[in-house]
Write an enzyme that holds these catalytic residues in place. Structure first.
Site, PDB file in Angstrom:
ATOM      1  CG  HIS A   1      -1.640   1.288   1.435  1.00 14.65           C
ATOM      2  ND1 HIS A   1      -2.842   1.563   0.804  1.00 14.65           N
ATOM      3  CD2 HIS A   1      -1.338   2.379   2.182  1.00 14.65           C
ATOM      4  CE1 HIS A   1      -3.244   2.773   1.161  1.00 14.65           C
ATOM      5  NE2 HIS A   1      -2.356   3.288   1.996  1.00 14.65           N
ATOM      6  CD  GLU A   2       2.087   3.438   3.609  1.00 12.43           C
ATOM      7  OE1 GLU A   2       2.315   4.534   3.048  1.00 12.43           O
ATOM      8  OE2 GLU A   2       1.079   3.238   4.325  1.00 12.43           O
TER       9      GLU A   2
ATOM     10  CG  HIS B   1       0.564   6.312  -0.572  1.00 13.68           C
ATOM     11  ND1 HIS B   1      -0.576   6.923  -1.057  1.00 13.68           N
ATOM     12  CD2 HIS B   1       0.209   5.746   0.622  1.00 13.68           C
ATOM     13  CE1 HIS B   1      -1.576   6.747  -0.201  1.00 13.68           C
ATOM     14  NE2 HIS B   1      -1.127   6.027   0.813  1.00 13.68           N
TER      15      HIS B   1
END
Length: 225
Positions: free
Chosen positions: A101-102, A105
């Protein structure tokens, strides 16, 4: 006179507390569940995130540790994923999901994803308004200056906008993570990531709802007073 601590405000507090504690309990539950399931990659969350970064043209992004539990974040200023110890070094489905998920980003930043750029532009504005709206609000209450109260509410509205802009940024990062895990992993990686990241997304939904409810309350009291 502006009665801040009235029954309506108590109801607002209860609603926001339920939203906050409920969503936090849910994400902790999902994370705990899938942290007991080993991912199919046989490597750590950091290593899988690095594979995802490389696969999406974000090879220059670094990965560093950060203390705490679920304190993971991507910082575009130093172009690093900052992963908590459990997600940096463990290889569970939950650890891989959060790390990816990071990474999502970082890929957003690499590809110039507009909502992320817009949110980044709002950060200094929101930092200022969060520090000043409460002071202006109290000055308005103490001296009966409704102009200050209205200005404070207008400044608080920037926090609401920021929360709303955050939603698509977080949801898109999770979508990118799940898509990568679907293509590079197995069904268990995708299923676990969906559950963990959906739970995480609900915390941002709750934060946005909380901000909206508080803004509506402030607006309604201003009109009545």
């Amino acid at each position: 006179m502006y009665y801040y601590y009235d029954s309506a405000y108590i109801i607002v507090l209860i609603i926001t507390m339920v939203l906050g504690f409920g969503t936090q309990a849910y994400i902790n539950s999902m994370y705990k569940k899938w942290s007991k399931v080993q991912g199919s990659f046989g490597t750590t969350g950091a290593q899988v995130a690095k594979r995802m970064l490389d696969a999406n043209g974000a090879r220059t992004v670094g990965i560093t540790p950060v203390s705490g539990h679920l304190t993971d974040y991507y910082d575009p200023r130093d172009n690093n994923l900052h992963l908590s110890d459990e997600n940096m070094h463990a290889g569970s489905v939950a650890s891989v999901a959060v790390a990816c998920h990071e990474a999502g980003h970082a890929v957003q930043h690499e590809q110039g994803y507009f909502p992320m750029k817009f949110r980044a532009a709002l950060v200094p504005v929101v930092n200022f308004t969060q520090q000043t709206w409460g002071l202006l609000f109290m000055i308005g209450l103490v001296f009966g200056a409704m102009g200050f109260v209205r200005l404070a509410i207008a400044l608080y509205a920037f926090s609401v906008i920021f929360q709303l802009v955050t939603l698509p940024v977080e949801i898109d990062a999770s979508r990118r993570a799940v898509r990568y895990l679907r293509s590079a992993g197995t069904g268990v990686d995708e299923k676990g990531a969906r559950q963990v990241l959906t739970a995480a997304a609900l915390t941002y939904v709750a934060a946005a709802l909380t901000s909206i409810i508080q803004l509506l309350y402030l607006l309604s009291r201003t009109r009545r007073d």
